[in-house]
Motif scaffolding. Sequence first.
Motif, PDB file in Angstrom:
ATOM      1  N   UNK A  87     -19.009 -73.077 -29.191  1.00 39.05           N
ATOM      2  CA  UNK A  87     -19.645 -74.153 -28.436  1.00 39.05           C
ATOM      3  C   UNK A  87     -20.659 -73.602 -27.437  1.00 39.05           C
ATOM      4  N   UNK A  88     -21.776 -74.333 -27.336  1.00 40.91           N
ATOM      5  CA  UNK A  88     -22.829 -74.044 -26.364  1.00 40.91           C
ATOM      6  C   UNK A  88     -23.118 -75.341 -25.596  1.00 40.91           C
ATOM      7  N   UNK A  89     -23.173 -75.244 -24.284  1.00 37.31           N
ATOM      8  CA  UNK A  89     -23.396 -76.417 -23.437  1.00 37.31           C
ATOM      9  C   UNK A  89     -24.881 -76.591 -23.147  1.00 37.31           C
ATOM     10  N   UNK A  90     -25.347 -77.846 -23.215  1.00 37.13           N
ATOM     11  CA  UNK A  90     -26.747 -78.174 -22.930  1.00 37.13           C
ATOM     12  C   UNK A  90     -26.787 -79.378 -22.000  1.00 37.13           C
ATOM     13  N   UNK A  91     -27.748 -79.410 -21.084  1.00 34.50           N
ATOM     14  CA  UNK A  91     -27.771 -80.494 -20.084  1.00 34.50           C
ATOM     15  C   UNK A  91     -28.126 -81.856 -20.659  1.00 34.50           C
ATOM     16  N   UNK A  92     -28.970 -81.891 -21.695  1.00 28.05           N
ATOM     17  CA  UNK A  92     -29.377 -83.170 -22.261  1.00 28.05           C
ATOM     18  C   UNK A  92     -29.689 -82.991 -23.740  1.00 28.05           C
ATOM     19  N   UNK A  93     -29.992 -84.116 -24.407  1.00 25.01           N
ATOM     20  CA  UNK A  93     -30.261 -84.071 -25.838  1.00 25.01           C
ATOM     21  C   UNK A  93     -31.551 -83.333 -26.161  1.00 25.01           C
ATOM     22  N   UNK A  94     -32.530 -83.376 -25.267  1.00 22.05           N
ATOM     23  CA  UNK A  94     -33.781 -82.678 -25.529  1.00 22.05           C
ATOM     24  C   UNK A  94     -33.562 -81.169 -25.615  1.00 22.05           C
ATOM     25  N   UNK A  95     -32.740 -80.635 -24.730  1.00 22.53           N
ATOM     26  CA  UNK A  95     -32.428 -79.206 -24.788  1.00 22.53           C
ATOM     27  C   UNK A  95     -31.651 -78.868 -26.058  1.00 22.53           C
ATOM     28  N   UNK A  96     -30.760 -79.754 -26.472  1.00 19.35           N
ATOM     29  CA  UNK A  96     -30.013 -79.517 -27.705  1.00 19.35           C
ATOM     30  C   UNK A  96     -30.931 -79.548 -28.926  1.00 19.35           C
ATOM     31  N   UNK A  97     -31.889 -80.457 -28.953  1.00 21.54           N
ATOM     32  CA  UNK A  97     -32.851 -80.507 -30.061  1.00 21.54           C
ATOM     33  C   UNK A  97     -33.671 -79.218 -30.130  1.00 21.54           C
ATOM     34  N   UNK A  98     -34.105 -78.721 -28.985  1.00 20.47           N
ATOM     35  CA  UNK A  98     -34.867 -77.468 -28.976  1.00 20.47           C
ATOM     36  C   UNK A  98     -34.030 -76.303 -29.490  1.00 20.47           C
ATOM     37  N   UNK A  99     -32.758 -76.277 -29.125  1.00 22.24           N
ATOM     38  CA  UNK A  99     -31.879 -75.215 -29.606  1.00 22.24           C
ATOM     39  C   UNK A  99     -31.696 -75.289 -31.125  1.00 22.24           C
ATOM     40  N   UNK A 100     -31.627 -76.502 -31.665  1.00 24.48           N
ATOM     41  CA  UNK A 100     -31.496 -76.656 -33.112  1.00 24.48           C
ATOM     42  C   UNK A 100     -32.750 -76.175 -33.822  1.00 24.48           C
ATOM     43  N   UNK A 101     -33.905 -76.523 -33.297  1.00 24.51           N
ATOM     44  CA  UNK A 101     -35.171 -76.102 -33.925  1.00 24.51           C
ATOM     45  C   UNK A 101     -35.392 -74.600 -33.800  1.00 24.51           C
ATOM     46  N   UNK A 102     -34.845 -74.001 -32.752  1.00 21.82           N
ATOM     47  CA  UNK A 102     -34.966 -72.552 -32.575  1.00 21.82           C
ATOM     48  C   UNK A 102     -33.892 -71.773 -33.310  1.00 21.82           C
ATOM     49  N   UNK A 103     -33.048 -72.457 -34.056  1.00 31.61           N
ATOM     50  CA  UNK A 103     -31.990 -71.851 -34.860  1.00 31.61           C
ATOM     51  C   UNK A 103     -30.915 -71.200 -33.991  1.00 31.61           C
ATOM     52  N   UNK A 104     -30.741 -71.707 -32.771  1.00 36.48           N
ATOM     53  CA  UNK A 104     -29.652 -71.221 -31.928  1.00 36.48           C
ATOM     54  C   UNK A 104     -28.327 -71.856 -32.323  1.00 36.48           C
ATOM     55  N   UNK A 105     -28.347 -73.124 -32.707  1.00 40.58           N
ATOM     56  CA  UNK A 105     -27.151 -73.848 -33.128  1.00 40.58           C
ATOM     57  C   UNK A 105     -27.493 -74.641 -34.377  1.00 40.58           C
ATOM     58  N   UNK A 106     -26.442 -75.036 -35.108  1.00 44.07           N
ATOM     59  CA  UNK A 106     -26.625 -75.864 -36.297  1.00 44.07           C
ATOM     60  C   UNK A 106     -26.708 -77.346 -35.961  1.00 44.07           C
ATOM     61  N   UNK A 107     -26.171 -77.731 -34.814  1.00 42.96           N
ATOM     62  CA  UNK A 107     -26.163 -79.128 -34.415  1.00 42.96           C
ATOM     63  C   UNK A 107     -25.539 -79.271 -33.047  1.00 42.96           C
ATOM     64  N   UNK A 108     -25.378 -80.517 -32.603  1.00 40.85           N
ATOM     65  CA  UNK A 108     -24.817 -80.763 -31.274  1.00 40.85           C
ATOM     66  C   UNK A 108     -24.162 -82.135 -31.249  1.00 40.85           C
ATOM     67  N   UNK A 109     -23.195 -82.292 -30.317  1.00 39.92           N
ATOM     68  CA  UNK A 109     -22.498 -83.554 -30.102  1.00 39.92           C
ATOM     69  C   UNK A 109     -22.832 -84.044 -28.695  1.00 39.92           C
ATOM     70  N   UNK A 110     -23.345 -85.259 -28.620  1.00 38.60           N
ATOM     71  CA  UNK A 110     -23.583 -85.915 -27.338  1.00 38.60           C
ATOM     72  C   UNK A 110     -22.528 -87.003 -27.178  1.00 38.60           C
ATOM     73  N   UNK A 111     -21.530 -86.753 -26.352  1.00 35.83           N
ATOM     74  CA  UNK A 111     -20.372 -87.637 -26.211  1.00 35.83           C
ATOM     75  C   UNK A 111     -20.511 -88.436 -24.929  1.00 35.83           C
ATOM     76  N   UNK A 112     -20.413 -89.751 -25.063  1.00 38.04           N
ATOM     77  CA  UNK A 112     -20.435 -90.645 -23.902  1.00 38.04           C
ATOM     78  C   UNK A 112     -19.191 -91.523 -23.951  1.00 38.04           C
ATOM     79  N   UNK A 113     -19.133 -92.502 -23.075  1.00 32.29           N
ATOM     80  CA  UNK A 113     -17.937 -93.333 -22.985  1.00 32.29           C
ATOM     81  C   UNK A 113     -17.660 -94.148 -24.233  1.00 32.29           C
ATOM     82  N   UNK A 114     -18.693 -94.744 -24.828  1.00 28.08           N
ATOM     83  CA  UNK A 114     -18.472 -95.645 -25.962  1.00 28.08           C
ATOM     84  C   UNK A 114     -19.284 -95.261 -27.198  1.00 28.08           C
ATOM     85  N   UNK A 115     -19.820 -94.047 -27.268  1.00 29.36           N
ATOM     86  CA  UNK A 115     -20.586 -93.633 -28.448  1.00 29.36           C
ATOM     87  C   UNK A 115     -20.625 -92.112 -28.530  1.00 29.36           C
TER      88      UNK A 115
END
Length: 440
Positions: free
Chosen positions: A92-120
């Motif tokens: 697991x790698x922690x990211x502050x927001x979805x934009x940072x997670x998208x950049x990490x995916x495009x840079x091949x740092x991670x395969x994907x990410x989970x954005x977990x909120x209260x109801x989604x």
Amino acid sequence: MWQVKLRTQEKRSFFFVRHAVRNPLSRHRAWREVAIAAVVLPIAITLAVMAFAWPAGRISPRDVPVGIVGTGPAGQRAVEGLTHEMPGAFDFHLYPDQQAARSAIKNRDVYGAFAVSGHSITVLKATAASPSVAQLLTDVGQQLADKATQQMAARQKAAEQKAAEQKAGSAHSPAKAHKQAAAQQGPARRKPAPQGAASADSSVKVLVKAIDVVPVATEDPRGVVFSSSVFPLTICGILIGAFVTMARGLARPRHRVLTLLVACAVAALGVYLVAQGFLGALPHNHVATWAILSLDLLAISATAAGVIRLLGPAGLGLSAALMVFVGNAFSGATSAPEMLPQGVDHVGQWLPPGAGASLLRDTTYFDGNAEAGHLVVLALWSVCGLTAVMCGHWVIREARGTKTTAPASGELLPALPGSGTALPVRRHAHAHARRHDDDG
């Protein structure tokens, strides 16, 4: 008297030369071939099948790099749940927001990410990185949503029961409590509660949303054409190397090297025209993709040519076993290196088939991000193979020079004592020396 001694010594010399060059195993050649066909070949076939079947049968996530968006309680619960249910599956790698997670995916740092909120739960994935890992992340996101729904439903039910108990305890008389209980049981008889906590109330259902950050080509939605185009490159590269090494018309090493370069470039162009021009599986960075295909073929063909140059025909079998049964089987082209058994993933990425497939994926869909390591691997194999092709005849010449061989046909034996003349001796047919390769 001297003639009798001369003939006797001549017969002894001819007998010595004839039997010195005879293969001691020639009398047992039939048994040796039977042993090879009955023992060696079945063992080789069994190992080849296991090399392909074992990784495929043990595909499972192992330290797959995945991002978690946010550091709130919902994200922490998701990490704890996945760590408990699938230990060792994700890194697991922690990211502050979805934009940072998208950049990490495009840079091949991670395969994907989970954005977990209260109801989604939002699943950010990259099908181009690996269709199998993208499907895995989607399934895991659905599992997280179902578990979160059950937990929320359980908490809501516990809260309702607690409120009901408090309300019942505040009643001052048994009759009033009986009326309140009857009033609460009435609607329950008319409208029974649904089974399962997940469907207790639509307001507690956690929704899942999947976003494909880097999708594959629309003509190849499952990535099958991509993997099917990568696997034949290994066999084609070995064929190119074998042909260039064994072609008699290519007398000098520099001719062989030049032929390898031209053949790999032209073959890569043909592969690209089929994979992209006809099937549309390589839609981006056209020139760079063609160059990577050429380098992949060169690394395989140069290695095969160099090994054959050093070891002879046995080098063809060795290079085929290394590239096909090890390189292709452990390349992770159909899934991902992190989905293979531990240790095997590293072996596959250090061989041209695995490094070439990863480099081609990075170049085609991710603008060359994280390609440096794979590029170095292919370059090292290419340089080593071409060096063996250029300098292999020197190694062979030195190796042959250390061997003691019998006189060739037409050579003269040393003069016999008292004869004053040398005797011509005819060598046995199967002991003819191989003609020296005068490349250089």
